[in-house]
Design a protein around this motif. Structure first.
Motif, PDB file in Angstrom:
ATOM      1  N   TYR A 113       0.830  -1.204   0.000  1.00  0.00           N
ATOM      2  CA  TYR A 113       0.000   0.000   0.000  1.00  0.00           C
ATOM      3  C   TYR A 113       0.867   1.257   0.000  1.00  0.00           C
ATOM      4  O   TYR A 113       0.635   2.184  -0.767  1.00  0.00           O
ATOM      5  N   VAL A 114       1.869   1.273   0.855  1.00  0.00           N
ATOM      6  CA  VAL A 114       2.748   2.448   0.948  1.00  0.00           C
ATOM      7  C   VAL A 114       3.519   2.637  -0.348  1.00  0.00           C
ATOM      8  O   VAL A 114       3.615   3.753  -0.871  1.00  0.00           O
ATOM      9  N   ALA A 115       4.059   1.558  -0.885  1.00  0.00           N
ATOM     10  CA  ALA A 115       4.824   1.647  -2.137  1.00  0.00           C
ATOM     11  C   ALA A 115       3.962   2.187  -3.274  1.00  0.00           C
ATOM     12  O   ALA A 115       4.420   3.004  -4.080  1.00  0.00           O
ATOM     13  N   LYS A 116       2.725   1.755  -3.323  1.00  0.00           N
ATOM     14  CA  LYS A 116       1.832   2.163  -4.405  1.00  0.00           C
ATOM     15  C   LYS A 116       1.301   3.590  -4.230  1.00  0.00           C
ATOM     16  O   LYS A 116       1.197   4.334  -5.200  1.00  0.00           O
ATOM     17  N   ASN A 117       0.984   3.972  -3.011  1.00  0.00           N
ATOM     18  CA  ASN A 117       0.277   5.224  -2.783  1.00  0.00           C
ATOM     19  C   ASN A 117       1.101   6.357  -2.179  1.00  0.00           C
ATOM     20  O   ASN A 117       0.652   7.503  -2.185  1.00  0.00           O
ATOM     21  N   HIS A 118       2.277   6.060  -1.659  1.00  0.00           N
ATOM     22  CA  HIS A 118       3.038   7.106  -0.975  1.00  0.00           C
ATOM     23  C   HIS A 118       4.507   7.127  -1.361  1.00  0.00           C
ATOM     24  O   HIS A 118       5.345   7.619  -0.606  1.00  0.00           O
ATOM     25  N   SER A 119       4.828   6.627  -2.524  1.00  0.00           N
ATOM     26  CA  SER A 119       6.224   6.649  -2.963  1.00  0.00           C
ATOM     27  C   SER A 119       6.613   8.064  -3.393  1.00  0.00           C
ATOM     28  O   SER A 119       5.765   8.887  -3.739  1.00  0.00           O
ATOM     29  N   LEU A 120       7.896   8.331  -3.394  1.00  0.00           N
ATOM     30  CA  LEU A 120       8.410   9.624  -3.843  1.00  0.00           C
ATOM     31  C   LEU A 120       8.029   9.860  -5.300  1.00  0.00           C
ATOM     32  O   LEU A 120       7.642  10.975  -5.681  1.00  0.00           O
ATOM     33  N   GLU A 121       8.105   8.826  -6.108  1.00  0.00           N
ATOM     34  CA  GLU A 121       7.747   8.947  -7.522  1.00  0.00           C
ATOM     35  C   GLU A 121       6.295   9.415  -7.682  1.00  0.00           C
ATOM     36  O   GLU A 121       6.008  10.316  -8.471  1.00  0.00           O
ATOM     37  N   ASN A 122       5.392   8.825  -6.936  1.00  0.00           N
ATOM     38  CA  ASN A 122       3.982   9.228  -7.012  1.00  0.00           C
ATOM     39  C   ASN A 122       3.773  10.641  -6.483  1.00  0.00           C
ATOM     40  O   ASN A 122       2.954  11.390  -7.023  1.00  0.00           O
ATOM     41  N   LEU A 123       4.500  11.005  -5.442  1.00  0.00           N
ATOM     42  CA  LEU A 123       4.390  12.354  -4.896  1.00  0.00           C
ATOM     43  C   LEU A 123       4.823  13.389  -5.934  1.00  0.00           C
ATOM     44  O   LEU A 123       4.154  14.403  -6.129  1.00  0.00           O
ATOM     45  N   ILE A 124       5.909  13.121  -6.616  1.00  0.00           N
ATOM     46  CA  ILE A 124       6.397  14.048  -7.649  1.00  0.00           C
ATOM     47  C   ILE A 124       5.359  14.198  -8.759  1.00  0.00           C
ATOM     48  O   ILE A 124       5.082  15.305  -9.219  1.00  0.00           O
ATOM     49  N   LYS A 125       4.755  13.078  -9.168  1.00  0.00           N
ATOM     50  CA  LYS A 125       3.713  13.134 -10.194  1.00  0.00           C
ATOM     51  C   LYS A 125       2.536  13.989  -9.743  1.00  0.00           C
ATOM     52  O   LYS A 125       1.995  14.782 -10.520  1.00  0.00           O
ATOM     53  N   LYS A 126       2.139  13.844  -8.501  1.00  0.00           N
ATOM     54  CA  LYS A 126       1.017  14.627  -7.951  1.00  0.00           C
ATOM     55  C   LYS A 126       1.362  16.114  -7.927  1.00  0.00           C
ATOM     56  O   LYS A 126       0.534  16.967  -8.266  1.00  0.00           O
ATOM     57  N   ILE A 127       2.584  16.433  -7.522  1.00  0.00           N
ATOM     58  CA  ILE A 127       3.002  17.833  -7.464  1.00  0.00           C
ATOM     59  C   ILE A 127       3.025  18.447  -8.864  1.00  0.00           C
ATOM     60  O   ILE A 127       2.525  19.559  -9.076  1.00  0.00           O
ATOM     61  N   ILE A 128       3.583  17.722  -9.813  1.00  0.00           N
ATOM     62  CA  ILE A 128       3.638  18.219 -11.197  1.00  0.00           C
ATOM     63  C   ILE A 128       2.237  18.422 -11.734  1.00  0.00           C
ATOM     64  O   ILE A 128       1.937  19.433 -12.384  1.00  0.00           O
ATOM     65  N   LYS A 129       1.350  17.495 -11.462  1.00  0.00           N
ATOM     66  CA  LYS A 129      -0.036  17.608 -11.923  1.00  0.00           C
ATOM     67  C   LYS A 129      -0.695  18.864 -11.332  1.00  0.00           C
ATOM     68  O   LYS A 129      -1.360  19.617 -12.040  1.00  0.00           O
ATOM     69  N   GLU A 130      -0.500  19.103 -10.052  1.00  0.00           N
ATOM     70  CA  GLU A 130      -1.066  20.284  -9.389  1.00  0.00           C
ATOM     71  C   GLU A 130      -0.503  21.570  -9.976  1.00  0.00           C
ATOM     72  O   GLU A 130      -1.226  22.555 -10.182  1.00  0.00           O
ATOM     73  N   LEU A 131       0.798  21.582 -10.247  1.00  0.00           N
ATOM     74  CA  LEU A 131       1.442  22.769 -10.789  1.00  0.00           C
ATOM     75  C   LEU A 131       0.962  23.060 -12.218  1.00  0.00           C
ATOM     76  O   LEU A 131       0.918  24.229 -12.623  1.00  0.00           O
ATOM     77  N   ASN A 132       0.630  22.027 -12.950  1.00  0.00           N
ATOM     78  CA  ASN A 132       0.180  22.211 -14.330  1.00  0.00           C
ATOM     79  C   ASN A 132      -1.301  22.567 -14.448  1.00  0.00           C
ATOM     80  O   ASN A 132      -1.745  22.926 -15.533  1.00  0.00           O
ATOM     81  N   GLU A 133      -2.034  22.468 -13.378  1.00  0.00           N
ATOM     82  CA  GLU A 133      -3.475  22.800 -13.441  1.00  0.00           C
ATOM     83  C   GLU A 133      -3.738  24.263 -13.215  1.00  0.00           C
ATOM     84  O   GLU A 133      -3.043  25.029 -12.732  1.00  0.00           O
TER      85      GLU A 133
END
Length: 133
Positions: A113-133
């Motif tokens: 669960y942690v690997a899938k939902n809270h990895s650094l890679e996923n966090l970076i993707k979320k941040i980039i998505k937020e910045l692009n919106e």
């Protein structure tokens, strides 16, 4: 009899050694966490967190990622964890849950669960998505 005495008696009667981890126990021993988080979690069997912050607690995620069983009263984990890992701040229930967890095998689903939902890679993707919106 206090809950911790009951836990000790029940686990001791089962012939098991059990190490419960929590920041306060380590802090009281003068534990310096800097750079030693993996070592800290590797020592334990169950990570107990009775903080009621209502937000996702990084310490619980770290314990899960390290393969520890967890027990928490934090409501933020209700949609994430099964009832086996959740407790109220009731000493009797806490003792019962710890005893039950002490008889359980490691749960790879916690780590996944942690690997899938809270990895650094996923966090970076979320941040980039937020910045692009």
């Amino acid at each position: 009899m206090r809950a911790h005495q009951q836990i000790h008696l029940a686990v001791g009667a089962a012939g098991q050694d059990l190490l419960l981890l929590g920041w306060r126990t380590k802090a009281a021993q003068g534990f310096d966490a800097h750079g030693k988080i993996a070592e800290f979690y590797a020592e334990g069997d169950i990570f107990v967190n009775l903080s009621d912050t209502g937000s996702i607690d990084k310490a619980i995620l770290e314990a899960m990622a390290s393969g520890l069983l967890v027990l928490t009263s934090n409501e933020a984990f209700k949609p994430i964890l099964s009832g086996k890992y959740l407790t109220e701040n009731d000493p009797e229930q806490i003792a019962e849950k710890i005893i039950a967890l002490s008889k359980s095998e490691k749960d790879e689903n916690l780590r996944e669960y942690v690997a899938k939902n809270h990895s650094l890679e996923n966090l970076i993707k979320k941040i980039i998505k937020e910045l692009n919106e």
